[in-house]
Scaffold this motif. Structure first.
Motif, PDB file in Angstrom:
ATOM      1  N   MET A   1      13.121  12.310 -13.484  1.00 13.75           N
ATOM      2  CA  MET A   1      14.098  13.383 -13.357  1.00 13.75           C
ATOM      3  C   MET A   1      15.521  12.842 -13.308  1.00 13.75           C
ATOM      4  SD  MET A   1      12.308  16.062 -13.544  1.00 13.75           S
ATOM      5  CE  MET A   1      13.589  17.240 -13.165  1.00 13.75           C
ATOM      6  N   HIS A   2      15.683  11.705 -12.647  1.00 13.77           N
ATOM      7  CA  HIS A   2      17.008  11.069 -12.587  1.00 13.77           C
ATOM      8  C   HIS A   2      17.481  10.671 -13.984  1.00 13.77           C
ATOM      9  CE1 HIS A   2      20.272   8.438 -11.331  1.00 13.77           C
ATOM     10  NE2 HIS A   2      19.713   7.458 -12.031  1.00 13.77           N
ATOM     11  N   ARG A   3      16.601  10.058 -14.738  1.00  9.46           N
ATOM     12  CA  ARG A   3      16.977   9.626 -16.086  1.00  9.46           C
ATOM     13  C   ARG A   3      17.254  10.812 -16.999  1.00  9.46           C
ATOM     14  NH1 ARG A   3      12.532   4.707 -16.812  1.00  9.46           N
ATOM     15  NH2 ARG A   3      13.676   3.152 -15.541  1.00  9.46           N
ATOM     16  N   VAL A   4      16.452  11.875 -16.856  1.00 12.50           N
ATOM     17  CA  VAL A   4      16.705  13.086 -17.658  1.00 12.50           C
ATOM     18  C   VAL A   4      18.060  13.689 -17.302  1.00 12.50           C
ATOM     19  CG1 VAL A   4      15.951  15.459 -18.057  1.00 12.50           C
ATOM     20  CG2 VAL A   4      14.275  13.612 -18.030  1.00 12.50           C
ATOM     21  N   GLY A   5      18.373  13.760 -16.007  1.00 10.80           N
ATOM     22  CA  GLY A   5      19.658  14.305 -15.585  1.00 10.80           C
ATOM     23  C   GLY A   5      20.831  13.482 -16.091  1.00 10.80           C
TER      24      GLY A   5
ATOM     25  N   VAL B   1       5.259   9.703  -6.889  1.00 10.71           N
ATOM     26  CA  VAL B   1       6.459  10.449  -6.480  1.00 10.71           C
ATOM     27  C   VAL B   1       7.713   9.717  -6.972  1.00 10.71           C
ATOM     28  CG1 VAL B   1       7.788  11.338  -4.520  1.00 10.71           C
ATOM     29  CG2 VAL B   1       5.285  11.380  -4.475  1.00 10.71           C
ATOM     30  N   TYR B   2       7.711   8.402  -6.812  1.00 10.02           N
ATOM     31  CA  TYR B   2       8.850   7.602  -7.247  1.00 10.02           C
ATOM     32  C   TYR B   2       9.054   7.718  -8.750  1.00 10.02           C
ATOM     33  CZ  TYR B   2      11.610   3.494  -8.408  1.00 10.02           C
ATOM     34  OH  TYR B   2      12.552   2.658  -8.920  1.00 10.02           O
ATOM     35  N   ARG B   3       7.944   7.659  -9.496  1.00  7.02           N
ATOM     36  CA  ARG B   3       8.043   7.776 -10.958  1.00  7.02           C
ATOM     37  C   ARG B   3       8.601   9.130 -11.370  1.00  7.02           C
ATOM     38  NH1 ARG B   3       2.225   5.175 -12.816  1.00  7.02           N
ATOM     39  NH2 ARG B   3       2.750   2.981 -12.407  1.00  7.02           N
ATOM     40  N   LYS B   4       8.149  10.186 -10.688  1.00 11.10           N
ATOM     41  CA  LYS B   4       8.643  11.531 -11.017  1.00 11.10           C
ATOM     42  C   LYS B   4      10.139  11.633 -10.744  1.00 11.10           C
ATOM     43  CE  LYS B   4       7.931  16.424 -10.023  1.00 11.10           C
ATOM     44  NZ  LYS B   4       7.162  17.423  -9.236  1.00 11.10           N
TER      45      LYS B   4
ATOM     46  N   ALA C   1       0.838  -1.209   0.000  1.00 10.05           N
ATOM     47  CA  ALA C   1       0.000   0.000   0.000  1.00 10.05           C
ATOM     48  C   ALA C   1       0.869   1.254   0.000  1.00 10.05           C
ATOM     49  CB  ALA C   1      -0.929  -0.006   1.226  1.00 10.05           C
ATOM     50  N   ILE C   2       1.970   1.216   0.778  1.00 14.25           N
ATOM     51  CA  ILE C   2       2.896   2.364   0.806  1.00 14.25           C
ATOM     52  C   ILE C   2       3.514   2.570  -0.561  1.00 14.25           C
ATOM     53  CG2 ILE C   2       5.053   3.208   1.795  1.00 14.25           C
ATOM     54  CD1 ILE C   2       4.277   1.818   4.399  1.00 14.25           C
ATOM     55  N   LYS C   3       3.900   1.483  -1.206  1.00 16.55           N
ATOM     56  CA  LYS C   3       4.487   1.581  -2.546  1.00 16.55           C
ATOM     57  C   LYS C   3       3.492   2.170  -3.533  1.00 16.55           C
ATOM     58  CE  LYS C   3       7.941  -2.093  -2.255  1.00 16.55           C
ATOM     59  NZ  LYS C   3       8.404  -3.380  -2.808  1.00 16.55           N
ATOM     60  N   GLU C   4       2.220   1.733  -3.412  1.00 16.39           N
ATOM     61  CA  GLU C   4       1.206   2.274  -4.318  1.00 16.39           C
ATOM     62  C   GLU C   4       1.018   3.764  -4.090  1.00 16.39           C
ATOM     63  OE1 GLU C   4      -0.478   0.976  -6.783  1.00 16.39           O
ATOM     64  OE2 GLU C   4       0.476  -0.991  -6.619  1.00 16.39           O
ATOM     65  N   THR C   5       1.076   4.199  -2.806  1.00 18.24           N
ATOM     66  CA  THR C   5       0.902   5.613  -2.488  1.00 18.24           C
ATOM     67  C   THR C   5       2.078   6.442  -3.012  1.00 18.24           C
ATOM     68  OG1 THR C   5      -0.299   4.980  -0.502  1.00 18.24           O
ATOM     69  CG2 THR C   5       0.499   7.255  -0.617  1.00 18.24           C
ATOM     70  N   MET C   6       3.314   5.921  -2.869  1.00 14.31           N
ATOM     71  CA  MET C   6       4.521   6.651  -3.253  1.00 14.31           C
ATOM     72  C   MET C   6       4.857   6.487  -4.731  1.00 14.31           C
ATOM     73  SD  MET C   6       5.535   8.175  -0.547  1.00 14.31           S
ATOM     74  CE  MET C   6       7.206   8.602  -1.015  1.00 14.31           C
TER      75      MET C   6
END
Length: 290
Positions: free
Chosen positions: A20-24, A13-16, A5-10
């Motif tokens: 951003m990490h991949r773009v950087g 945010v994790y995807r964003k 459930a925590i993973k589903e909630t986050m």
């Protein structure tokens, strides 16, 4: 179930963050690729146009007269070695002693703060300004250009490099090492020179080598101080040939022979600086590994 459930909630945010990490990473890789491309382009051009001028004559003959064939860069090579050697002889003790003062005695001193500020300014100051400074206070008073004037100019460029490197290296020495030396009754000056400086001698030598690499290709200061000399001369109190100025003058000339020698001189300086950088990195990495 709670973890999922925590993973589903986050997840948004994790995807964003992942995006951003991949773009950087992609932008960093592209920037590195562009930099390497132009670096390899420059080195390739130097190799293609400069290798043809590298022969025994370039080390044994002086610069040729305008329009003549043959010749070499012996006088310019010797002049550069003499001036760089004199600049290292001047800048190394001054830079190391100043770095020791900043690291050991200048922690809360206003004079140390001013010294660090002036050092940072000198690190970023245009070299032509330093050349004009030496011209105004030395060349204009003695009424002639000289190798000494050129050495003074490039030593002012090397000093801040050695100062900052020595200061930074000494600050890396563990406090426990200093305290152990003080506990044995060693005075502060002995701790600074025989304990801290000895512990980071590889880093200090690296700073000196980087300073040599920094001043080896400087042209602007030498135009106002050492000028040039078409003939061989080891007299440091007279105008002296040097590789950067010869390259500048020969590259701007209409003579094919001069332009070829300019490419050869540029190749010599580039790979000499590259060798110094590789040597400094090797010394520093070897010290870290030990």
């Amino acid at each position: 179930m709670k973890t999922e459930a925590i993973k589903e909630t986050m997840n948004p945010v994790y995807r964003k963050r992942l995006l951003m990490h991949r773009v950087g990473i992609t932008l960093s890789f592209l920037a590195m690729t562009v930099g390497l491309f132009f670096l390899l382009w420059i080195l390739g051009t130097l190799l293609i146009k400069g290798v043809g001028a590298i022969n025994l004559d370039i080390f044994t003959q002086t610069t040729p007269a305008p329009g003549s064939e043959g010749g070499g860069l012996m006088n310019a090579i010797v002049g550069s070695l003499l001036m760089v050697g004199a600049a290292v002889f001047i800048s190394t003790p001054i830079g190391i002693l100043a770095g020791i003062y900043l690291a050991e005695y200048g922690e809360v001193s206003w004079f140390a703060k001013v010294t660090r500020f002036v050092t940072d300014i000198m690190l970023s100051a245009p070299s032509i300004v330093i050349g004009l400074f030496i011209y105004a206070i030395y060349v204009a008073n003695v009424k002639h250009f000289s190798g000494w004037a050129g050495s003074f100019a490039i030593s002012l460029i090397a000093i801040p490099v050695v100062v900052r490197t020595t200061d930074n290296m000494l600050n890396l020495v563990p406090t426990s090492l200093r305290e152990a030396a003080f506990a044995l009754g060693a005075p502060r000056w002995r701790v600074a020179t025989f304990v801290r400086l000895r512990a980071v001698k590889a880093g200090v030598i690296t700073g000196v080598l980087l300073a040599v690499a920094r001043i080896s290709g400087e042209t602007a200061p030498l135009l106002f101080t050492a000028l040039n000399n078409q003939f061989y001369s080891a007299n440091m109190n007279a105008p002296m040939a040097n590789l950067p100025v010869v390259i500048y003058q020969f590259a701007m000339s209409p003579y094919d022979n001069w332009r070829s020698l300019a490419w050869g001189g540029a190749l010599l300086i580039t790979f000499s600086v590259l060798a110094l950088n590789i040597l400094s990195r090797s010394l520093f990495n070897q010290k870290i590994n030990n």
